[in-house]
Scaffold this motif. Structure first.
Motif, PDB file in Angstrom:
ATOM      1  N   THR A 211       0.834  -1.208   0.000  1.00 45.53           N
ATOM      2  CA  THR A 211       0.000   0.000   0.000  1.00 45.53           C
ATOM      3  C   THR A 211       0.868   1.257   0.000  1.00 45.53           C
ATOM      4  O   THR A 211       0.548   2.246  -0.674  1.00 45.53           O
ATOM      5  CB  THR A 211      -0.915   0.000   1.229  1.00 45.53           C
ATOM      6  OG1 THR A 211      -0.129  -0.216   2.405  1.00 45.53           O
ATOM      7  CG2 THR A 211      -1.951  -1.112   1.119  1.00 45.53           C
ATOM      8  N   GLU A 212       1.972   1.232   0.773  1.00 41.29           N
ATOM      9  CA  GLU A 212       2.890   2.382   0.783  1.00 41.29           C
ATOM     10  C   GLU A 212       3.653   2.495  -0.529  1.00 41.29           C
ATOM     11  O   GLU A 212       4.052   3.588  -0.926  1.00 41.29           O
ATOM     12  CB  GLU A 212       3.861   2.259   1.955  1.00 41.29           C
ATOM     13  CG  GLU A 212       3.309   2.703   3.298  1.00 41.29           C
ATOM     14  CD  GLU A 212       2.241   1.773   3.818  1.00 41.29           C
ATOM     15  OE1 GLU A 212       2.250   0.583   3.430  1.00 41.29           O
ATOM     16  OE2 GLU A 212       1.383   2.237   4.596  1.00 41.29           O
ATOM     17  N   ALA A 213       3.866   1.377  -1.211  1.00 42.24           N
ATOM     18  CA  ALA A 213       4.556   1.408  -2.499  1.00 42.24           C
ATOM     19  C   ALA A 213       3.781   2.250  -3.502  1.00 42.24           C
ATOM     20  O   ALA A 213       4.372   2.984  -4.302  1.00 42.24           O
ATOM     21  CB  ALA A 213       4.753  -0.006  -3.025  1.00 42.24           C
ATOM     22  N   ARG A 214       2.459   2.163  -3.474  1.00 44.69           N
ATOM     23  CA  ARG A 214       1.656   2.982  -4.397  1.00 44.69           C
ATOM     24  C   ARG A 214       1.796   4.469  -4.071  1.00 44.69           C
ATOM     25  O   ARG A 214       1.879   5.312  -4.959  1.00 44.69           O
ATOM     26  CB  ARG A 214       0.196   2.532  -4.336  1.00 44.69           C
ATOM     27  CG  ARG A 214      -0.064   1.226  -5.047  1.00 44.69           C
ATOM     28  CD  ARG A 214      -1.543   0.920  -5.140  1.00 44.69           C
ATOM     29  NE  ARG A 214      -2.075   0.419  -3.877  1.00 44.69           N
ATOM     30  CZ  ARG A 214      -2.112  -0.863  -3.546  1.00 44.69           C
ATOM     31  NH1 ARG A 214      -1.644  -1.777  -4.392  1.00 44.69           N
ATOM     32  NH2 ARG A 214      -2.616  -1.249  -2.393  1.00 44.69           N
ATOM     33  N   LYS A 215       1.848   4.790  -2.765  1.00 43.35           N
ATOM     34  CA  LYS A 215       2.037   6.195  -2.380  1.00 43.35           C
ATOM     35  C   LYS A 215       3.407   6.701  -2.842  1.00 43.35           C
ATOM     36  O   LYS A 215       3.530   7.822  -3.337  1.00 43.35           O
ATOM     37  CB  LYS A 215       1.921   6.333  -0.860  1.00 43.35           C
ATOM     38  CG  LYS A 215       0.562   6.008  -0.293  1.00 43.35           C
ATOM     39  CD  LYS A 215       0.574   6.156   1.234  1.00 43.35           C
ATOM     40  CE  LYS A 215      -0.753   5.759   1.848  1.00 43.35           C
ATOM     41  NZ  LYS A 215      -0.720   5.872   3.328  1.00 43.35           N
ATOM     42  N   VAL A 216       4.431   5.864  -2.640  1.00 44.66           N
ATOM     43  CA  VAL A 216       5.783   6.271  -3.020  1.00 44.66           C
ATOM     44  C   VAL A 216       5.861   6.567  -4.501  1.00 44.66           C
ATOM     45  O   VAL A 216       6.389   7.611  -4.926  1.00 44.66           O
ATOM     46  CB  VAL A 216       6.804   5.187  -2.613  1.00 44.66           C
ATOM     47  CG1 VAL A 216       8.156   5.473  -3.256  1.00 44.66           C
ATOM     48  CG2 VAL A 216       6.945   5.103  -1.105  1.00 44.66           C
ATOM     49  N   PHE A 217       5.319   5.678  -5.330  1.00 41.82           N
ATOM     50  CA  PHE A 217       5.491   5.862  -6.772  1.00 41.82           C
ATOM     51  C   PHE A 217       4.564   6.911  -7.345  1.00 41.82           C
ATOM     52  O   PHE A 217       4.828   7.421  -8.444  1.00 41.82           O
ATOM     53  CB  PHE A 217       5.344   4.517  -7.489  1.00 41.82           C
ATOM     54  CG  PHE A 217       6.630   3.753  -7.518  1.00 41.82           C
ATOM     55  CD1 PHE A 217       7.533   3.926  -8.551  1.00 41.82           C
ATOM     56  CD2 PHE A 217       6.971   2.918  -6.473  1.00 41.82           C
ATOM     57  CE1 PHE A 217       8.743   3.245  -8.564  1.00 41.82           C
ATOM     58  CE2 PHE A 217       8.180   2.236  -6.472  1.00 41.82           C
ATOM     59  CZ  PHE A 217       9.067   2.405  -7.519  1.00 41.82           C
ATOM     60  N   CYS A 218       3.525   7.263  -6.635  1.00 39.12           N
ATOM     61  CA  CYS A 218       2.750   8.428  -7.062  1.00 39.12           C
ATOM     62  C   CYS A 218       3.592   9.686  -6.885  1.00 39.12           C
ATOM     63  O   CYS A 218       3.611  10.565  -7.755  1.00 39.12           O
ATOM     64  CB  CYS A 218       1.463   8.523  -6.248  1.00 39.12           C
ATOM     65  SG  CYS A 218       0.376   9.868  -6.767  1.00 39.12           S
ATOM     66  N   LYS A 246      -6.630   0.349  -7.815  1.00 41.73           N
ATOM     67  CA  LYS A 246      -7.128   1.671  -7.460  1.00 41.73           C
ATOM     68  C   LYS A 246      -6.978   1.869  -5.965  1.00 41.73           C
ATOM     69  O   LYS A 246      -7.395   1.028  -5.169  1.00 41.73           O
ATOM     70  CB  LYS A 246      -8.581   1.833  -7.885  1.00 41.73           C
ATOM     71  CG  LYS A 246      -8.775   1.855  -9.395  1.00 41.73           C
ATOM     72  CD  LYS A 246     -10.228   2.116  -9.767  1.00 41.73           C
ATOM     73  CE  LYS A 246     -10.404   2.172 -11.279  1.00 41.73           C
ATOM     74  NZ  LYS A 246     -11.804   2.426 -11.666  1.00 41.73           N
ATOM     75  N   ASP A 247      -6.409   2.985  -5.625  1.00 44.14           N
ATOM     76  CA  ASP A 247      -6.141   3.281  -4.218  1.00 44.14           C
ATOM     77  C   ASP A 247      -6.619   4.703  -3.937  1.00 44.14           C
ATOM     78  O   ASP A 247      -6.110   5.667  -4.520  1.00 44.14           O
ATOM     79  CB  ASP A 247      -4.646   3.142  -3.928  1.00 44.14           C
ATOM     80  CG  ASP A 247      -4.333   3.170  -2.450  1.00 44.14           C
ATOM     81  OD1 ASP A 247      -5.152   3.709  -1.685  1.00 44.14           O
ATOM     82  OD2 ASP A 247      -3.270   2.662  -2.054  1.00 44.14           O
ATOM     83  N   CYS A 252      -2.949   9.624  -8.376  1.00 46.83           N
ATOM     84  CA  CYS A 252      -2.303   9.344  -9.657  1.00 46.83           C
ATOM     85  C   CYS A 252      -3.131   8.312 -10.414  1.00 46.83           C
ATOM     86  O   CYS A 252      -3.719   7.397  -9.806  1.00 46.83           O
ATOM     87  CB  CYS A 252      -0.889   8.814  -9.449  1.00 46.83           C
ATOM     88  SG  CYS A 252       0.256  10.019  -8.723  1.00 46.83           S
ATOM     89  N   THR A 253      -3.142   8.454 -11.712  1.00 43.58           N
ATOM     90  CA  THR A 253      -3.884   7.508 -12.539  1.00 43.58           C
ATOM     91  C   THR A 253      -3.069   6.233 -12.745  1.00 43.58           C
ATOM     92  O   THR A 253      -1.869   6.189 -12.450  1.00 43.58           O
ATOM     93  CB  THR A 253      -4.205   8.135 -13.902  1.00 43.58           C
ATOM     94  OG1 THR A 253      -2.980   8.401 -14.589  1.00 43.58           O
ATOM     95  CG2 THR A 253      -4.976   9.450 -13.725  1.00 43.58           C
ATOM     96  N   GLN A 256      -0.233   6.863 -15.141  1.00 45.24           N
ATOM     97  CA  GLN A 256       0.900   7.537 -14.517  1.00 45.24           C
ATOM     98  C   GLN A 256       1.711   6.575 -13.652  1.00 45.24           C
ATOM     99  O   GLN A 256       2.950   6.598 -13.669  1.00 45.24           O
ATOM    100  CB  GLN A 256       0.397   8.712 -13.673  1.00 45.24           C
ATOM    101  CG  GLN A 256      -0.183   9.847 -14.497  1.00 45.24           C
ATOM    102  CD  GLN A 256      -0.844  10.915 -13.644  1.00 45.24           C
ATOM    103  OE1 GLN A 256      -1.194  10.661 -12.488  1.00 45.24           O
ATOM    104  NE2 GLN A 256      -1.038  12.100 -14.203  1.00 45.24           N
ATOM    105  N   MET A 257       1.015   5.736 -12.915  1.00 41.15           N
ATOM    106  CA  MET A 257       1.714   4.756 -12.086  1.00 41.15           C
ATOM    107  C   MET A 257       2.488   3.770 -12.953  1.00 41.15           C
ATOM    108  O   MET A 257       3.635   3.407 -12.648  1.00 41.15           O
ATOM    109  CB  MET A 257       0.714   4.011 -11.201  1.00 41.15           C
ATOM    110  CG  MET A 257       0.066   4.872 -10.133  1.00 41.15           C
ATOM    111  SD  MET A 257       1.218   5.338  -8.835  1.00 41.15           S
ATOM    112  CE  MET A 257       1.490   3.759  -8.054  1.00 41.15           C
ATOM    113  N   THR A 258       1.872   3.337 -14.045  1.00 36.08           N
ATOM    114  CA  THR A 258       2.534   2.382 -14.944  1.00 36.08           C
ATOM    115  C   THR A 258       3.799   3.003 -15.532  1.00 36.08           C
ATOM    116  O   THR A 258       4.829   2.328 -15.675  1.00 36.08           O
ATOM    117  CB  THR A 258       1.588   1.966 -16.070  1.00 36.08           C
ATOM    118  OG1 THR A 258       0.395   1.401 -15.498  1.00 36.08           O
ATOM    119  CG2 THR A 258       2.237   0.943 -16.992  1.00 36.08           C
ATOM    120  N   GLU A 259       3.727   4.284 -15.868  1.00 33.01           N
ATOM    121  CA  GLU A 259       4.897   4.973 -16.405  1.00 33.01           C
ATOM    122  C   GLU A 259       5.997   5.087 -15.358  1.00 33.01           C
ATOM    123  O   GLU A 259       7.189   4.939 -15.658  1.00 33.01           O
ATOM    124  CB  GLU A 259       4.490   6.362 -16.887  1.00 33.01           C
ATOM    125  CG  GLU A 259       5.629   7.156 -17.511  1.00 33.01           C
ATOM    126  CD  GLU A 259       5.194   8.540 -17.969  1.00 33.01           C
ATOM    127  OE1 GLU A 259       6.078   9.340 -18.346  1.00 33.01           O
ATOM    128  OE2 GLU A 259       3.972   8.828 -17.944  1.00 33.01           O
TER     129      GLU A 259
END
Length: 841
Positions: A211-218, A246-247, A252-253, A256-259
């Protein structure tokens, strides 16, 4: 072999704390996998034939607080549990530390915290999930493979990640790799990511939950901390589509996350045996997956928590079953049974511990074996996200220290990026066009110096040249050529010579310029100093100036030269010149490359360079100032012994001004090689050209135009020299005549004084005689006395009238015409009063 139903089988209970929800819902797949293993074990007649295993499960939610409450329920609620099986690391830490108080074995399938490897703190803990530190040897191997020596880290502030990072720091230090940036965060990673960007982090190891990984990469996307310049290392046990989930906590979309995550590398413990091997469960890894998918009811594995750890949970049950089966015999020999276990019985716990510690079997996750700390030893899988999906790029076998890469790693750029901005050191060299241009002028100046020197030597017998002290002029020409020769080493740098030879170039610069200055300026200074010294003496000592002793001039130049040689020798012995490198601010190249250019510039320097320059500049500066003063003081002096001292004074003016301007300016411009060289070399060239032109060109022109060449024309030369020095000869003639006339005047004045005394005595004698004569002849007619008759006061014929001081002049001075012969010449016997007045002026 399956076993039938036995009415007398005893049940052994396992207390499980599998997280079904929360930050890591690993129990969603691991609980069904563990249940599959229990079902198979209970069917096997060769494993615990007198017992069956049963799992009592609670959802810990991966929360230590919730786990504390559930642990209490497990321990103080019947039936008795023989083993505890927690899931995530935070819960395992709590359970394993408390288990010793109840003599319980703890076996975890999903705990990776390095802290759990502490046998003093967790004496009865085992895990089929390798420690998170098992990732670190793999990471170090990859860092070395891709030639990275500088990394950065960002971690979530939890014990498991802190311990992992501490272990990584120790391992990279041993490998000679530096952790340049270390950032951490609790819930919001925005500041930590910004710090990574600001400190130019390139190779970044991220340690945090999914869950924090998604925040970091946003935040990574917002800070543009991704792309061809960056590589991220993440934990490999996230879901394969973790960045697409989706979080609501991020803005971030998916695109954007994939990029942002493209190209990152994961290290993951091999949790599924890559080989087709039937292990203790008689299942291959693929058969296990098929059965698990069937038990999950067709759920998407990527959306099922703990799907990757499911083989570990499956093998954990098998490890426990095989260990319990191994304890039956030893316990029976002691008159004990497994069902006799209670929380105060240490013997049964010790037997189970020994059995687990010696476990070794093939499971669906690979070969299962525990190290001395109770951690699983396993292979590490290396994957890279390529085009939105993970691709296997290699394995690392820690037991054999063997890294195997497939060679299919793919990078956004041409290859693995640099671990920092590549700084290319580039030397700044002198412009070759400038160097060649200045060298041409210096060469022409040397040729001109040779011509002047040859001219001066060839015509050294000509009196006009002799009167200019040709040997001093020869020294000036040689000094000028040496100074011009110093221009060449001034322009030689690392482009022409290697670093070991550069100090030799420094020596040439110093000695040529120093000795050239001493010869050229010293000889001119000697001339002007002699002229000033002689023509400022008192009148009674001026006659000595006729006797010029050349050896004194040469000795003066020699003294100046010896002073320079000694000072330079002391400098080079005590503090020799060597090459130093000046570094400038890094510059970005014009091309779009991950590089910076650091300009470098070579200098000749020594440890106390400023002190030596201060001494040399102070000494030379005083000579220059004194030379200007002497040239000014003697500008109106005329002497035939050094007939070119006015030209020497003009040369001294120019040389002094140029030197005093050039010295400080070149020190200021030392960091700009072209400007510094141009200023110094052109100052040398102009000084030399002016000196040679002023000193030698007028002599050449005079000898050419008047034909005053060698000794066969000495008479013509003498006439020309006499004409040239006519004013000086007239001055000396007038001084001699003035002295002679002063002597004549003094003699005449003495003669006049003597005659006046004689006249006074004669008049006094007459005045005594006339009264006597009057008394004797009183009968004759009376005559006027001298006192009453004005005519009686007149002097005899031929004498002038007496002066007002009652003294009469001798007849010799009564007529001025008798003092001058007709030809008007003056000699010691006659002097015209009008000329006397002129001579006294």
């Amino acid at each position: 072999m399956n076993r039938g139903k036995h009415n007398n089988r005893r049940t052994l209970y396992i207390g499980a704390l599998f997280p079904m929800s929360g930050g890591w819902p690993g129990g969603q797949a691991c609980l069904p996998a563990a249940q599959m293993a229990l079902d198979l074990v209970n069917k096997r007649a060769d494993i615990l034939p007198d017992y069956e295993l049963e799992l009592i499960h609670y959802d810990s939610m991966c929360d230590p607080g919730e786990a504390t409450k559930l642990l209490y329920d497990l321990l103080y609620t019947e039936p008795l549990k023989i083993v505890l099986m927690p899931g995530c690391s935070s819960v395992s830490t709590l359970v394993a530390e408390a288990a010793r108080m109840w003599n319980l074995i703890v076996l975890s399938y999903g705990s990776s915290s390095p802290a759990l490897s502490n046998r003093q703190r967790f004496p009865t803990f085992f895990r089929t999930h390798p420690s998170a530190t098992l990732h670190n040897p793999t990471r170090v191997q990859l860092f070395q493979k891709w030639k990275w020596t500088k990394i950065a880290t960002i971690q979530q502030t939890t014990e498991v990640f802190t311990s992992t990072l501490d272990d990584l720091e120790q391992r990279v230090k041993e490998a000679g790799i530096e952790i340049s940036v270390r950032q951490s965060f609790l819930t919001d990673p925005a500041v930590a990511v910004k710090n990574l960007k600001r400190q130019d982090a390139r190779i970044i190891v991220g340690l945090f939950y999914e869950t924090e990984a998604r925040k970091v990469f946003c935040e990574v996307y917002k800070e543009k901390l991704y792309g061809k310049k960056y590589v991220w290392f993440l934990i490999g046990w996230y879901a394969d589509n973790w960045f697409k989930i989706k979080d609501p906590s991020i803005n971030c979309t998916v695109e954007q996350m994939t990029e942002a995550v493209e190209g990152h590398v994961t290290t993951e413990i091999v949790m599924l045996n890559p080989e087709t091997v039937r292990g203790a469960s008689n299942l291959t890894s693929q058969e296990f997956l098929a059965q698990l998918m069937s038990k999950l009811g067709g759920k998407n594995p990527e959306e099922t928590g703990g799907f990757q750890e499911a083989p570990l949970a499956y093998d954990a049950v098998w490890a426990l079953a095989l260990a319990l089966n191994k304890t039956v015999g030893p316990l029976k020999a002691k008159g004990r049974r497994l069902e006799d276990f209670n929380y105060n019985n240490k013997d049964i716990t010790a037997e189970i511990y020994r059995a687990l510690n010696t476990s070794s079997f093939e499971g669906v996750s690979g070969h299962v074996v525990f190290d001395a700390q109770g951690s699983r030893m396993a292979w590490t899988l290396i994957e890279q996200l390529q085009g939105g999906s993970y691709k296997k790029i290699g394995y690392y076998d820690m037991t054999k220290d063997n890294l195997s890469l497939y060679g299919n790693d793919r990078w956004i750029g041409s290859g693995p990026p640099a671990d920092q901005t590549v700084v290319i050191q580039k030397f700044r060299y002198l412009s070759q066009k400038l160097f060649v241009s200045v060298s041409v002028f210096a060469g022409l100046g040397i040729l001109m110096g040779i011509v002047c020197l040859t001219f001066n030597i060839y015509n050294s017998n000509v009196r006009y040249i002799q009167n200019s002290q040709p040997y001093l002029n020869n020294m000036t020409a040689v000094g000028c050529m040496m100074a011009l020769a110093a221009v060449f080493p001034l322009g030689i740098d690392g482009l022409h010579v290697d670093n070991p030879q550069f100090p030799v170039v420094c020596q040439f610069r110093l000695w040529l310029l120093g000795l050239g200055f001493s010869l050229a300026y010293g000889s001119m200074f000697t001339k002007i100093w002699w002229v000033h010294t002689v023509f400022t003496k008192k009148d009674e000592k001026k006659d000595k100036r006729k006797h010029l002793e050349p050896w004194k001039l040469y000795a003066t130049v020699g003294v100046l030269l010896v002073i320079d040689i000694l000072s330079l020798m002391i400098w080079q012995i005590a503090d020799p010149l060597h090459m130093t490198v000046e570094k400038f601010t890094k510059e970005a190249p014009k091309e779009d490359v991950d590089q910076l250019i650091e300009p470098l510039l070579q200098h000749c320097s020594s440890e106390k360079m400023n002190t030596w320059l201060g001494v040399v500049y102070g000494y030379k500066g005083l000579l220059l100032l004194l030379g200007i003063f002497l040239a000014y003081e003697t500008k109106s002096v005329s002497t035939e012994k050094i007939n070119d001292h006015r030209a020497v004074g003009m040369a001294i003016y120019n040389v002094s001004v140029l030197c005093m301007i050039t010295a400080p300016v070149t020190m200021i411009l030392s960091s700009k090689q072209d400007a510094s060289f141009a200023f110094a070399s052109l100052a040398i060239i102009f000084s030399v050209y002016i000196t040679l032109v002023v000193l030698f060109v007028p002599k050449m022109r005079r000898l050419i135009t008047r034909g005053e060449w060698q000794s066969d024309q000495q008479e013509t030369m003498k006439t020309g020299s006499s004409t040239n020095n006519n004013d000086e000869e007239k001055s000396r003639q007038l001084e001699r005549e003035n002295k002679e006339l002063q002597k004549i005047i003094q003699e005449k004045e003495e003669r006049v004084s003597e005659l006046r005394n004689q006249l006074s005595e004669r008049q006094a004698l007459r005045s005594r005689k006339r009264p006597t004569s009057s008394n004797q002849n009183h009968s004759s007619p009376s005559l006027p006395t001298p006192q009453n008759d004005p005519k009686s006061l007149l002097p005899p014929p031929g004498y002038p009238l007496p002066a007002s001081d009652n003294h009469s002049l001798p007849p010799t001075f009564s007529n001025s015409s008798t003092l001058y012969p007709p030809d008007g010449k003056i000699n010691r016997n006659n002097c015209h009063p009008g000329r006397l007045q002129l001579l006294y002026k």
